[in-house]
Design a protein around this motif. Structure first.
Motif, PDB file in Angstrom:
ATOM      1  N   UNK A  95       0.832  -1.208   0.000  1.00 50.23           N
ATOM      2  CA  UNK A  95       0.000   0.000   0.000  1.00 50.23           C
ATOM      3  C   UNK A  95       0.868   1.261   0.000  1.00 50.23           C
ATOM      4  N   UNK A  96       2.012   1.213   0.687  1.00 49.09           N
ATOM      5  CA  UNK A  96       2.919   2.360   0.683  1.00 49.09           C
ATOM      6  C   UNK A  96       3.482   2.606  -0.717  1.00 49.09           C
ATOM      7  N   UNK A  97       3.860   1.545  -1.409  1.00 45.41           N
ATOM      8  CA  UNK A  97       4.355   1.694  -2.782  1.00 45.41           C
ATOM      9  C   UNK A  97       3.256   2.229  -3.694  1.00 45.41           C
ATOM     10  N   UNK A  98       2.051   1.727  -3.526  1.00 48.02           N
ATOM     11  CA  UNK A  98       0.932   2.186  -4.351  1.00 48.02           C
ATOM     12  C   UNK A  98       0.624   3.666  -4.110  1.00 48.02           C
ATOM     13  N   UNK A  99       0.754   4.116  -2.862  1.00 42.55           N
ATOM     14  CA  UNK A  99       0.495   5.532  -2.582  1.00 42.55           C
ATOM     15  C   UNK A  99       1.533   6.437  -3.244  1.00 42.55           C
ATOM     16  N   UNK A 100       2.796   6.005  -3.251  1.00 40.71           N
ATOM     17  CA  UNK A 100       3.830   6.793  -3.931  1.00 40.71           C
ATOM     18  C   UNK A 100       3.577   6.847  -5.438  1.00 40.71           C
ATOM     19  N   UNK A 101       3.164   5.739  -6.015  1.00 40.80           N
ATOM     20  CA  UNK A 101       2.855   5.731  -7.454  1.00 40.80           C
ATOM     21  C   UNK A 101       1.663   6.642  -7.763  1.00 40.80           C
ATOM     22  N   UNK A 102       0.654   6.603  -6.894  1.00 37.91           N
ATOM     23  CA  UNK A 102      -0.509   7.467  -7.096  1.00 37.91           C
ATOM     24  C   UNK A 102      -0.123   8.947  -7.005  1.00 37.91           C
ATOM     25  N   UNK A 103       0.707   9.280  -6.028  1.00 40.71           N
ATOM     26  CA  UNK A 103       1.147  10.668  -5.908  1.00 40.71           C
ATOM     27  C   UNK A 103       1.964  11.125  -7.104  1.00 40.71           C
ATOM     28  N   UNK A 104       2.822  10.240  -7.624  1.00 32.50           N
ATOM     29  CA  UNK A 104       3.606  10.590  -8.817  1.00 32.50           C
ATOM     30  C   UNK A 104       2.702  10.791 -10.027  1.00 32.50           C
ATOM     31  N   UNK A 105       1.699   9.945 -10.158  1.00 29.77           N
ATOM     32  CA  UNK A 105       0.771  10.091 -11.286  1.00 29.77           C
ATOM     33  C   UNK A 105      -0.024  11.402 -11.192  1.00 29.77           C
ATOM     34  N   UNK A 106      -0.407  11.767  -9.966  1.00 34.94           N
ATOM     35  CA  UNK A 106      -1.140  13.020  -9.800  1.00 34.94           C
ATOM     36  C   UNK A 106      -0.283  14.230 -10.156  1.00 34.94           C
ATOM     37  N   UNK A 107       0.998  14.181  -9.782  1.00 28.29           N
ATOM     38  CA  UNK A 107       1.879  15.309 -10.099  1.00 28.29           C
ATOM     39  C   UNK A 107       2.026  15.468 -11.614  1.00 28.29           C
ATOM     40  N   UNK A 130      -0.074  14.309 -13.935  1.00 32.72           N
ATOM     41  CA  UNK A 130      -1.354  14.530 -14.610  1.00 32.72           C
ATOM     42  C   UNK A 130      -1.906  15.928 -14.396  1.00 32.72           C
ATOM     43  N   UNK A 131      -1.475  16.628 -13.368  1.00 33.21           N
ATOM     44  CA  UNK A 131      -2.010  17.965 -13.105  1.00 33.21           C
ATOM     45  C   UNK A 131      -1.364  18.993 -14.031  1.00 33.21           C
ATOM     46  N   UNK A 132      -1.726  20.257 -13.795  1.00 35.78           N
ATOM     47  CA  UNK A 132      -1.176  21.326 -14.625  1.00 35.78           C
ATOM     48  C   UNK A 132       0.332  21.488 -14.445  1.00 35.78           C
ATOM     49  N   UNK A 133       0.854  21.012 -13.303  1.00 38.83           N
ATOM     50  CA  UNK A 133       2.297  21.102 -13.099  1.00 38.83           C
ATOM     51  C   UNK A 133       3.055  20.229 -14.093  1.00 38.83           C
ATOM     52  N   UNK A 134       2.416  19.141 -14.552  1.00 41.57           N
ATOM     53  CA  UNK A 134       3.090  18.254 -15.489  1.00 41.57           C
ATOM     54  C   UNK A 134       3.013  18.682 -16.933  1.00 41.57           C
TER      55      UNK A 134
END
Length: 258
Positions: free
Chosen positions: A50-62, A64-68
Motif C-alpha cells: 500500500x505504501x508503494x501504491x500511494x507513492x505511485x498514485x502521488x507521482x501520477x497526480x503530479x 497529470x495535473x497542470x504542473x506536469x
C-alpha cells in the motif's frame, strides 16, 4: 531565470522526491522478502504494498495535473553517446548505468513498450475481441462460480471459528491447587513420603539416631541372635555379619556351675 524555467525546476524537484520515496519503499519491500520471507505475514506485506501504491498514485497526480504540462511539452534527446565508461553517470545512477551508448539509449529513452511485448499485447487484445458474447458470458459465469465457492468456504470457516470462540466460557484449567499444595508439602516438609530402608544398613546408619528406624519404631538390639534348626546363628533383621560367634553347648557350661 524565466517563469517557465522556475516552474520546470519545481516540477522536477517534486518528481525526484516522489521517485526517491518510491525507490526506498521498493528497496525495503525487497529486503523484507529476501530476509524475512519465513516470518513475514500477510498484513505486513499489504502495508508495504500500500505504501508503494500511494507513492505511485502521488507521482501520477503530479504528472497529470497542470504542473506536469511542461514535461509533456518537452522532448528528451541524448547529447553525448560514448561506448566508454562514464564515472559521473555511474554515480548519478547509483551504479545502475555505467555506459550511455547506442545500445542503451533505445531502452532508456523509449516512450513505447518493447516490440515483442507490444506484439503480445496486441495478440491478447485481438483474441479478446474475437470472443463471441455467449463464450464471454460462459467464462464470466464460470469465474463467478469459482469465486462464490471460495467465498462460501471462507465464510463457513469464519462462522465456525466465531462460534467456537463464543462458546468457550474461558480458558480451560489445566492445574489443580490441591495437587500443587501436596507437591509443595512433600518437597518442603516430606509429608506423605514413604521411607524405604535398604537391607544392610547398620544401626547408626542415616535416617535417625541409633536404635531408631524412621517410621518403624525401635530397632532390634544388635546382640539379639536367632538360632536356626541347623545350628547356624544370625542376627534378626540383619544380614549375616562378618564377626565370628562361638556358642558352647549346655554340657560344657552349666548354668549353676558357680
Amino acid at each position: 531565470m524565466s517563469r517557465e524555467e522556475k516552474q520546470l525546476e519545481a516540477l522536477l524537484d517534486a518528481v525526484l522526491n516522489r521517485l526517491n520515496d518510491l525507490k526506498l519503499s521498493i528497496g525495503a519491500m525487497i529486503q523484507k522478502i529476501e530476509v524475512e520471507h519465513e516470518t513475514i505475514n500477510w498484513p505486513t506485506f499489504l502495508d508495504n504494498f500500500a505504501l508503494i501504491s500511494s507513492h505511485l498514485t502521488g507521482l501520477s497526480k503530479i504528472i497529470a495535473t497542470e504542473m506536469g504540462a511542461p514535461l509533456r511539452n518537452l522532448t528528451v534527446l541524448p547529447l553525448l553517446l560514448s561506448p566508454e565508461r562514464d564515472e559521473a553517470l555511474w554515480q548519478l545512477t547509483e551504479g545502475r548505468i555505467a555506459v550511455f551508448s547506442h545500445d542503451m539509449v533505445p531502452d532508456y529513452l523509449r516512450t513505447k513498450p518493447e516490440p515483442t511485448a507490444e506484439q503480445k499485447m496486441m495478440a491478447h487484445e485481438q483474441k479478446a475481441n474475437n470472443l463471441t458474447p455467449e463464450t464471454a458470458a460462459k467464462q464470466v459465469a464460470q469465474y463467478q462460480k469459482i469465486v462464490s465457492h471460495v467465498f462460501d468456504m471462507v465464510s463457513k470457516a469464519r462462522e465456525e471459528w466465531e462460534s467456537d470462540s463464543s462458546s468457550r466460557s474461558g480458558v480451560q484449567q489445566t492445574s489443580s491447587m490441591a495437587d500443587t499444595h501436596a507437591l509443595v508439602a512433600a518437597v518442603g516438609m516430606g509429608k506423605n513420603l514413604k521411607v524405604n530402608i535398604p537391607p544392610g544398613v547398620g544401626p547408626n546408619g542415616p535416617g535417625g539416631p541409633p536404635g531408631m528406624v524412621p517410621g518403624h519404631g525401635i530397632r532390634p538390639p544388635a546382640a539379639m541372635a536367632a538360632v536356626s534348626p541347623s545350628g547356624g546363628v544370625g542376627q534378626m533383621g540383619k544380614a549375616p555379619s562378618a564377626i565370628k560367634t562361638n556358642i558352647k553347648s549346655a554340657n560344657q557350661i552349666h548354668p549353676y556351675g558357680r
